[in-house]
Design a protein around this motif. Structure first.
Motif, PDB file in Angstrom:
ATOM      1  N   GLU A  87     -13.945   2.954  -2.523  1.00 28.27           N
ATOM      2  CA  GLU A  87     -14.788   3.636  -1.543  1.00 28.27           C
ATOM      3  C   GLU A  87     -16.219   3.086  -1.605  1.00 28.27           C
ATOM      4  O   GLU A  87     -16.827   3.007  -2.677  1.00 28.27           O
ATOM      5  CB  GLU A  87     -14.792   5.143  -1.778  1.00 28.27           C
ATOM      6  CG  GLU A  87     -13.555   5.852  -1.273  1.00 28.27           C
ATOM      7  CD  GLU A  87     -13.422   5.827   0.254  1.00 28.27           C
ATOM      8  OE1 GLU A  87     -14.450   5.611   0.933  1.00 28.27           O
ATOM      9  OE2 GLU A  87     -12.302   6.019   0.752  1.00 28.27           O
TER      10      GLU A  87
ATOM     11  N   GLU B 231       0.042   9.856  -5.741  1.00 28.86           N
ATOM     12  CA  GLU B 231      -0.954  10.930  -5.824  1.00 28.86           C
ATOM     13  C   GLU B 231      -0.294  12.300  -5.860  1.00 28.86           C
ATOM     14  O   GLU B 231      -0.820  13.235  -6.488  1.00 28.86           O
ATOM     15  CB  GLU B 231      -1.921  10.845  -4.643  1.00 28.86           C
ATOM     16  CG  GLU B 231      -2.884   9.677  -4.728  1.00 28.86           C
ATOM     17  CD  GLU B 231      -4.000   9.762  -3.703  1.00 28.86           C
ATOM     18  OE1 GLU B 231      -5.052   9.115  -3.914  1.00 28.86           O
ATOM     19  OE2 GLU B 231      -3.832  10.474  -2.685  1.00 28.86           O
TER      20      GLU B 231
ATOM     21  N   ASP C  75       0.569   5.208  -1.679  1.00 26.11           N
ATOM     22  CA  ASP C  75      -0.188   6.137  -2.522  1.00 26.11           C
ATOM     23  C   ASP C  75       0.540   7.467  -2.732  1.00 26.11           C
ATOM     24  O   ASP C  75      -0.085   8.489  -3.025  1.00 26.11           O
ATOM     25  CB  ASP C  75      -1.596   6.378  -1.970  1.00 26.11           C
ATOM     26  CG  ASP C  75      -1.628   6.818  -0.517  1.00 26.11           C
ATOM     27  OD1 ASP C  75      -0.704   7.541  -0.103  1.00 26.11           O
ATOM     28  OD2 ASP C  75      -2.583   6.455   0.195  1.00 26.11           O
TER      29      ASP C  75
ATOM     30  N   SER D 198     -12.955   6.698  -5.755  1.00 25.80           N
ATOM     31  CA  SER D 198     -13.911   7.317  -4.849  1.00 25.80           C
ATOM     32  C   SER D 198     -15.045   7.989  -5.603  1.00 25.80           C
ATOM     33  O   SER D 198     -14.992   8.190  -6.822  1.00 25.80           O
ATOM     34  CB  SER D 198     -13.178   8.346  -3.978  1.00 25.80           C
ATOM     35  OG  SER D 198     -14.073   9.025  -3.109  1.00 25.80           O
TER      36      SER D 198
ATOM     37  N   HIS E 189      -9.870  -1.762   5.658  1.00 27.41           N
ATOM     38  CA  HIS E 189      -9.082  -0.555   5.920  1.00 27.41           C
ATOM     39  C   HIS E 189      -9.701   0.223   7.077  1.00 27.41           C
ATOM     40  O   HIS E 189     -10.902   0.471   7.101  1.00 27.41           O
ATOM     41  CB  HIS E 189      -9.052   0.312   4.657  1.00 27.41           C
ATOM     42  CG  HIS E 189      -8.318   1.602   4.800  1.00 27.41           C
ATOM     43  ND1 HIS E 189      -6.939   1.675   4.783  1.00 27.41           N
ATOM     44  CD2 HIS E 189      -8.751   2.866   4.951  1.00 27.41           C
ATOM     45  CE1 HIS E 189      -6.565   2.929   4.930  1.00 27.41           C
ATOM     46  NE2 HIS E 189      -7.652   3.681   5.031  1.00 27.41           N
TER      47      HIS E 189
ATOM     48  N   ASN F 134     -12.628   0.339   1.395  1.00 29.59           N
ATOM     49  CA  ASN F 134     -12.557   1.633   2.077  1.00 29.59           C
ATOM     50  C   ASN F 134     -13.962   2.138   2.385  1.00 29.59           C
ATOM     51  O   ASN F 134     -14.894   1.909   1.602  1.00 29.59           O
ATOM     52  CB  ASN F 134     -11.870   2.684   1.192  1.00 29.59           C
ATOM     53  CG  ASN F 134     -10.359   2.579   1.204  1.00 29.59           C
ATOM     54  OD1 ASN F 134      -9.803   1.543   1.530  1.00 29.59           O
ATOM     55  ND2 ASN F 134      -9.706   3.653   0.828  1.00 29.59           N
TER      56      ASN F 134
ATOM     57  N   THR G 279      -7.078   4.998  -5.046  1.00 32.79           N
ATOM     58  CA  THR G 279      -8.411   5.164  -4.465  1.00 32.79           C
ATOM     59  C   THR G 279      -9.417   5.492  -5.554  1.00 32.79           C
ATOM     60  O   THR G 279      -9.237   6.434  -6.325  1.00 32.79           O
ATOM     61  CB  THR G 279      -8.400   6.282  -3.414  1.00 32.79           C
ATOM     62  OG1 THR G 279      -7.436   5.987  -2.410  1.00 32.79           O
ATOM     63  CG2 THR G 279      -9.768   6.419  -2.764  1.00 32.79           C
TER      64      THR G 279
ATOM     65  N   TRP H  58      -9.155   7.224 -12.377  1.00 32.88           N
ATOM     66  CA  TRP H  58      -8.900   5.783 -12.368  1.00 32.88           C
ATOM     67  C   TRP H  58      -8.694   5.265 -13.787  1.00 32.88           C
ATOM     68  O   TRP H  58      -7.733   4.550 -14.074  1.00 32.88           O
ATOM     69  CB  TRP H  58     -10.065   5.051 -11.692  1.00 32.88           C
ATOM     70  CG  TRP H  58     -10.049   3.559 -11.884  1.00 32.88           C
ATOM     71  CD1 TRP H  58     -10.672   2.851 -12.868  1.00 32.88           C
ATOM     72  CD2 TRP H  58      -9.363   2.596 -11.070  1.00 32.88           C
ATOM     73  NE1 TRP H  58     -10.431   1.505 -12.722  1.00 32.88           N
ATOM     74  CE2 TRP H  58      -9.626   1.317 -11.635  1.00 32.88           C
ATOM     75  CE3 TRP H  58      -8.567   2.675  -9.941  1.00 32.88           C
ATOM     76  CZ2 TRP H  58      -9.113   0.137 -11.087  1.00 32.88           C
ATOM     77  CZ3 TRP H  58      -8.058   1.504  -9.388  1.00 32.88           C
ATOM     78  CH2 TRP H  58      -8.327   0.263  -9.958  1.00 32.88           C
TER      79      TRP H  58
ATOM     80  N   HIS I 208       0.856  -1.194   0.000  1.00 30.92           N
ATOM     81  CA  HIS I 208       0.000   0.000   0.000  1.00 30.92           C
ATOM     82  C   HIS I 208       0.881   1.229   0.000  1.00 30.92           C
ATOM     83  O   HIS I 208       1.411   1.632   1.024  1.00 30.92           O
ATOM     84  CB  HIS I 208      -0.929   0.017   1.216  1.00 30.92           C
ATOM     85  CG  HIS I 208      -1.736   1.288   1.342  1.00 30.92           C
ATOM     86  ND1 HIS I 208      -2.719   1.461   2.276  1.00 30.92           N
ATOM     87  CD2 HIS I 208      -1.696   2.458   0.660  1.00 30.92           C
ATOM     88  CE1 HIS I 208      -3.254   2.663   2.163  1.00 30.92           C
ATOM     89  NE2 HIS I 208      -2.637   3.298   1.187  1.00 30.92           N
TER      90      HIS I 208
ATOM     91  N   ARG J 245      -8.405   0.655  -3.952  1.00 28.62           N
ATOM     92  CA  ARG J 245      -9.000   1.095  -2.692  1.00 28.62           C
ATOM     93  C   ARG J 245     -10.399   1.625  -3.044  1.00 28.62           C
ATOM     94  O   ARG J 245     -10.560   2.794  -3.383  1.00 28.62           O
ATOM     95  CB  ARG J 245      -8.132   2.162  -2.034  1.00 28.62           C
ATOM     96  CG  ARG J 245      -6.666   1.751  -1.890  1.00 28.62           C
ATOM     97  CD  ARG J 245      -5.825   2.840  -1.246  1.00 28.62           C
ATOM     98  NE  ARG J 245      -6.213   3.031   0.146  1.00 28.62           N
ATOM     99  CZ  ARG J 245      -6.348   4.211   0.736  1.00 28.62           C
ATOM    100  NH1 ARG J 245      -6.153   5.331   0.045  1.00 28.62           N
ATOM    101  NH2 ARG J 245      -6.684   4.300   2.001  1.00 28.62           N
TER     102      ARG J 245
ATOM    103  N   HIS K 160     -14.694   5.781   3.907  1.00 32.23           N
ATOM    104  CA  HIS K 160     -14.342   7.027   4.573  1.00 32.23           C
ATOM    105  C   HIS K 160     -15.510   8.001   4.681  1.00 32.23           C
ATOM    106  O   HIS K 160     -15.374   9.055   5.305  1.00 32.23           O
ATOM    107  CB  HIS K 160     -13.184   7.719   3.829  1.00 32.23           C
ATOM    108  CG  HIS K 160     -11.864   7.026   3.999  1.00 32.23           C
ATOM    109  ND1 HIS K 160     -11.194   6.435   2.956  1.00 32.23           N
ATOM    110  CD2 HIS K 160     -11.103   6.826   5.097  1.00 32.23           C
ATOM    111  CE1 HIS K 160     -10.066   5.905   3.394  1.00 32.23           C
ATOM    112  NE2 HIS K 160      -9.988   6.122   4.688  1.00 32.23           N
TER     113      HIS K 160
ATOM    114  N   ARG L 187      -9.263  11.390  -7.094  1.00 34.35           N
ATOM    115  CA  ARG L 187      -9.662  10.016  -6.787  1.00 34.35           C
ATOM    116  C   ARG L 187     -10.931   9.595  -7.524  1.00 34.35           C
ATOM    117  O   ARG L 187     -11.637   8.692  -7.102  1.00 34.35           O
ATOM    118  CB  ARG L 187      -9.841   9.864  -5.274  1.00 34.35           C
ATOM    119  CG  ARG L 187      -8.531  10.080  -4.523  1.00 34.35           C
ATOM    120  CD  ARG L 187      -8.660   9.914  -3.031  1.00 34.35           C
ATOM    121  NE  ARG L 187      -7.346   9.844  -2.392  1.00 34.35           N
ATOM    122  CZ  ARG L 187      -7.136   9.646  -1.089  1.00 34.35           C
ATOM    123  NH1 ARG L 187      -8.190   9.508  -0.287  1.00 34.35           N
ATOM    124  NH2 ARG L 187      -5.925   9.569  -0.606  1.00 34.35           N
TER     125      ARG L 187
END
Length: 379
Positions: A134, A60, A57, A99, A224, A159, A97, A110, A55, A132, A161, A105
């Motif tokens: 979301e 980014e 990131d 998301s 996570h 994930n 991620t 992606w 893992h 990851r 969040h 994200r």
């Protein structure tokens, strides 16, 4: 391929550091040196299995070094590969991620990043994708399922969040941070997340489809930020056998009791504690409650962490190195790396322990990075 003889150094084999030499041939650790093999003088240096990062990131920051300032994914991948090799990482799972947030994200990013990775291969190291996902990103579900089936995803992380972000909306600084990352005004971001939260009842079914797809594809799954034993039990029921960044010690203990890998961040070890005020990884690792360290947001920390742990005096360097090489390889289902035994992949990092500083990184038996200091040692 060219054979290599890494001679005169201290080699990590079978859980112990001892003087010796290492032979590489045809991409693998070899029993004996090939005739005509090139020689690297590793006197005074450590010869260690390459780092395996499940893992990371930090890519980014290559994609968006400042809020609203973006760079092309192809450039970010090229820059990230160079940084990874300089950190001694030979297998890197990019923590990407996916998301419901726009911007960095987003589903659009992606797709762009997956296309850029496809175009960039083969890379000088083994770069894999840790998706990851979301929980509330229902619009991206079909893309995720298709990419899992296509073999573009190598590790699936669950994930969630959204609840924690909702709790922070009353803090203008936190709201501005999330809004800036998404490229929205604070007001627009608040409206977006409130709409996302209104459809939480659809999350369990989507999560189940992802778990089924990952199981069919044979890729490992992880949870996570598990806060409670109930969280761990939920994700365990879905097939997630890795527990990443548990928020409570009892959750880590429960995962270990079930024979599951427990992942925490190497920056936590290097800095002496979590930047979020959670459990400190080093003492938990010394007690066997953390079995894997990951770079999280800072690739160089993965190399530094085992040395920091050795300085604490509870674990030797050889034992600490397992947390960043053998153990993550095993957790990710990669039985061909993480150790310097004949027949294993020739993934090796040659380190000056005084730094620690990487002088050379070998991937698949060939040098992917040779610093000036390493070139001066070639024979």
């Amino acid at each position: 391929m060219t054979g290599w003889r890494i001679a005169g150094g201290t080699v990590l084999r079978d859980g112990a550091l001892a003087p010796g030499e290492l032979a590489l041939a045809d991409g693998y650790v070899a029993e004996a040196v090939l005739p005509g093999a090139r020689r690297l003088d590793a006197s005074g240096l450590l010869v260690l299995p390459g780092l395996v990062d499940i893992h990371g990131d930090a890519h980014e920051r290559a994609l968006q070094p400042r809020p609203g300032i973006g760079f092309p994914p192809a450039l970010a991948i090229r820059d990230s590969a160079a940084q990874l090799l300089a950190a001694g990482i030979t297998t890197a799972f990019l923590g990407v991620t996916l998301s419901w947030e726009p911007g960095l994200r987003s589903l659009e990013m992606w797709r762009a990043l997956m296309a850029a990775l496809d175009a960039a291969r083969p890379l000088p190291l083994d770069v894999r994708v840790h998706l990851r996902f979301e929980a509330d990103n229902l619009e991206a579900l079909e893309d995720a399922l298709a990419d899992i089936a296509a073999g573009r995803v190598h590790l699936l992380g669950f994930n969630d969040h959204t609840p924690s972000i909702l709790k922070k909306l009353g803090n203008p600084k936190e709201l501005a941070k999330y809004a800036g990352r998404a490229g929205l005004s604070p007001e627009a971001f608040r409206e977006l997340i409130e709409g996302i939260a209104a459809r939480r009842d659809a999350v369990p079914a989507a999560r189940g489809r992802l778990a089924d797809a990952a199981a069919t594809a044979g890729i490992p799954m992880l949870s996570h930020d598990d806060a409670t034993l109930g969280d761990r039990a939920l994700y365990r029921s879905l097939g997630a056998r890795l527990c990443e960044f548990p928020m409570a010690e009892e959750v880590a203990a429960d995962a270990c009791a079930h024979g599951e890998a427990v992942v925490m961040g190497a920056p936590n070890v290097v800095r002496g504690g979590s930047h979020l005020g959670w459990a400190s990884a080093a003492p938990l690792a010394e007690r066997g409650l953390v079995t894997v360290l990951a770079s999280d947001y800072h690739w160089p920390a993965l190399l530094e962490a085992p040395f920091a742990m050795a300085r604490r005096g509870r674990l030797g360097l050889a034992e600490a190195w397992a947390l960043v090489s053998a153990n993550p390889a095993a957790a990710a289902g990669l039985a061909d790396r993480g150790a310097l035994r004949p027949g294993m992949r020739g993934d090796v990092v040659v380190v000056d322990p005084a730094g620690p500083t990487v002088l050379a990184t070998f991937c698949g038996g060939e040098p992917a990075l040779l610093t000036g200091a390493a070139v001066a040692r070639l024979g």
